[in-house]
Each structure stands twice: as structure tokens, then as C-alpha cells.
Design a protein around this motif. Sequence first.
Motif, PDB file in Angstrom:
ATOM      1  N   ARG A 148     -24.368 109.435  58.439  1.00 54.37           N
ATOM      2  CA  ARG A 148     -25.204 110.293  57.577  1.00 54.37           C
ATOM      3  C   ARG A 148     -26.324 110.931  58.398  1.00 54.37           C
ATOM      4  O   ARG A 148     -26.548 112.150  58.341  1.00 54.37           O
ATOM      5  CB  ARG A 148     -25.825 109.445  56.458  1.00 54.37           C
ATOM      6  N   ASP A 149     -27.005 110.122  59.185  1.00 54.11           N
ATOM      7  CA  ASP A 149     -28.157 110.658  59.924  1.00 54.11           C
ATOM      8  C   ASP A 149     -27.720 111.635  61.014  1.00 54.11           C
ATOM      9  O   ASP A 149     -28.409 112.622  61.285  1.00 54.11           O
ATOM     10  CB  ASP A 149     -28.988 109.511  60.507  1.00 54.11           C
ATOM     11  N   LEU A 180     -27.052 114.964  59.342  1.00 50.10           N
ATOM     12  CA  LEU A 180     -28.297 115.684  59.025  1.00 50.10           C
ATOM     13  C   LEU A 180     -28.954 116.230  60.290  1.00 50.10           C
ATOM     14  O   LEU A 180     -29.473 117.357  60.300  1.00 50.10           O
ATOM     15  CB  LEU A 180     -29.256 114.747  58.278  1.00 50.10           C
ATOM     16  N   GLU A 209     -33.857 118.247  52.729  1.00 45.78           N
ATOM     17  CA  GLU A 209     -34.034 117.387  51.541  1.00 45.78           C
ATOM     18  C   GLU A 209     -32.790 117.456  50.657  1.00 45.78           C
ATOM     19  O   GLU A 209     -32.302 116.448  50.160  1.00 45.78           O
ATOM     20  CB  GLU A 209     -35.203 117.899  50.699  1.00 45.78           C
ATOM     21  N   PHE A 223     -29.889 115.825  52.392  1.00 43.43           N
ATOM     22  CA  PHE A 223     -30.009 114.362  52.438  1.00 43.43           C
ATOM     23  C   PHE A 223     -29.362 113.745  51.200  1.00 43.43           C
ATOM     24  O   PHE A 223     -28.614 112.772  51.300  1.00 43.43           O
ATOM     25  CB  PHE A 223     -31.477 113.911  52.535  1.00 43.43           C
ATOM     26  N   ASP A 278     -26.272 111.281  51.699  1.00 39.90           N
ATOM     27  CA  ASP A 278     -26.469 109.870  51.366  1.00 39.90           C
ATOM     28  C   ASP A 278     -25.463 109.422  50.306  1.00 39.90           C
ATOM     29  O   ASP A 278     -24.949 108.301  50.348  1.00 39.90           O
ATOM     30  CB  ASP A 278     -27.903 109.641  50.887  1.00 39.90           C
TER      31      ASP A 278
END
Length: 145
Positions: free
Chosen positions: A105-106, A109, A131, A134, A138
Motif C-alpha cells: 500500500r505504501d 502511494l 488522501e 490512501f 488501504d
Amino acid sequence: MPASDSTPTVKDSNPSTPAADSVFVLLGAEPGIRRLVDRFYDVMDIDQDLKVLRDVHGASLDQARDKLFWYLCGYFGGPQLYIERFGHPRLRARHLPYSIGIKERDQWLLCMARAMQDLDYPEERIARLLEIFFGVADWMRNRDD
Ligand code: HEM
């Protein structure tokens, strides 16, 4: 901002005329979103510190490029190019074959942040879009770690 899996809005049902204030228009409509997605997958392919994310994908990123482009056009209030081709996105279900945890996930992003920086998006636009991304990224997690 219509979320992909939420109840369709009026805007969704009238895809040929995206609202002038939609994110789709702000990002430069189809050519602008294509540029973003292309940069995103170029960065994923090049940056060695995104290798965990790159390795989740197959040898070719071509299909992913097209699909993310089609998806984001509709997600941001433009034509529903993904839904026209594949029906309801069921995005989380479609990601279940891939192992996605916090690191994946990170990296997704970070990859998107770099793509937007490379295209000289204003800082406040990058922050707002991250935002939004995310929440989606997530939600795509199917591993706790
Ligand atoms: C959180 C980390 C994520 C990982 C590791 C990941 C990984 C993947 C992989 C491996 C595929 C298959 C690519 C292919 O068909 O060749 C895929 C498909 C896709 N991803 Fe992601 N993804 C992530 C997050 C996201 C997010 C945040 C979005 C949208 C904003 C997204 C949108 C899509 C779409 C639209 C497809 C195509 C689905 C289909 O029709 O099969 N992904 N993703």
C-alpha cells in the motif's frame, strides 16, 4: 467525489458531460489522466525502492496501465471507461489474488506521489489526491502486516 463502489451519481449516469469542476477536468481529462497513469507505471518500473510493489505485478504492465487509466477517468467524474468494458469495478475483489499489505500500500502511494511530482502537480493538489488514494489503497489491503 464519487467513490467507485458507491451508489451511482447523476454525474456517473451522464458520462459524456463531465462536470466542469470534476477532478477529471482538473487533471486534464483523458490526456491528463493518461499522462499520470503512464508516469505512475514508469516510476514503478524504474525505482528500485518500489521493487516489492513492482514484483506483485506480472512481467508486463501494459494491461495495468490501460485498466487504471480507464478506472480513474470514471472514478474522478469523467466517462466510465472501465465500467463500459468490465462492469462494476469490484476493485477489492479483483485485488484478492495479489498479496497486499502495508508495504505494498505504501509503495503504491509513494509511486503515485512521485508520478504527480514528476508532472509538476501543485503541492496542495498532491496532498489532497494522496488522501483520496490512501482510502482506496488501504481498502485494497488483504494482509494485516
Ligand atoms: C495498494 C496497493 C496496490 C497493489 C499492490 C495493486 C496491484 C495490482 C495488480 C497486481 C493488478 C493486476 C494488474 C494486471 O492486470 O496486470 C492491479 C489491477 C488493478 N488495480 Fe491495483 N493495486 C493496488 C492499489 C490500487 C489502487 C489504489 C487502485 C485505484 C485507485 C488500483 C486500481 C486497479 C485497477 C483498476 C486494476 C485493474 C483491475 C482488473 O480489471 O483486473 N489499484 N492492481
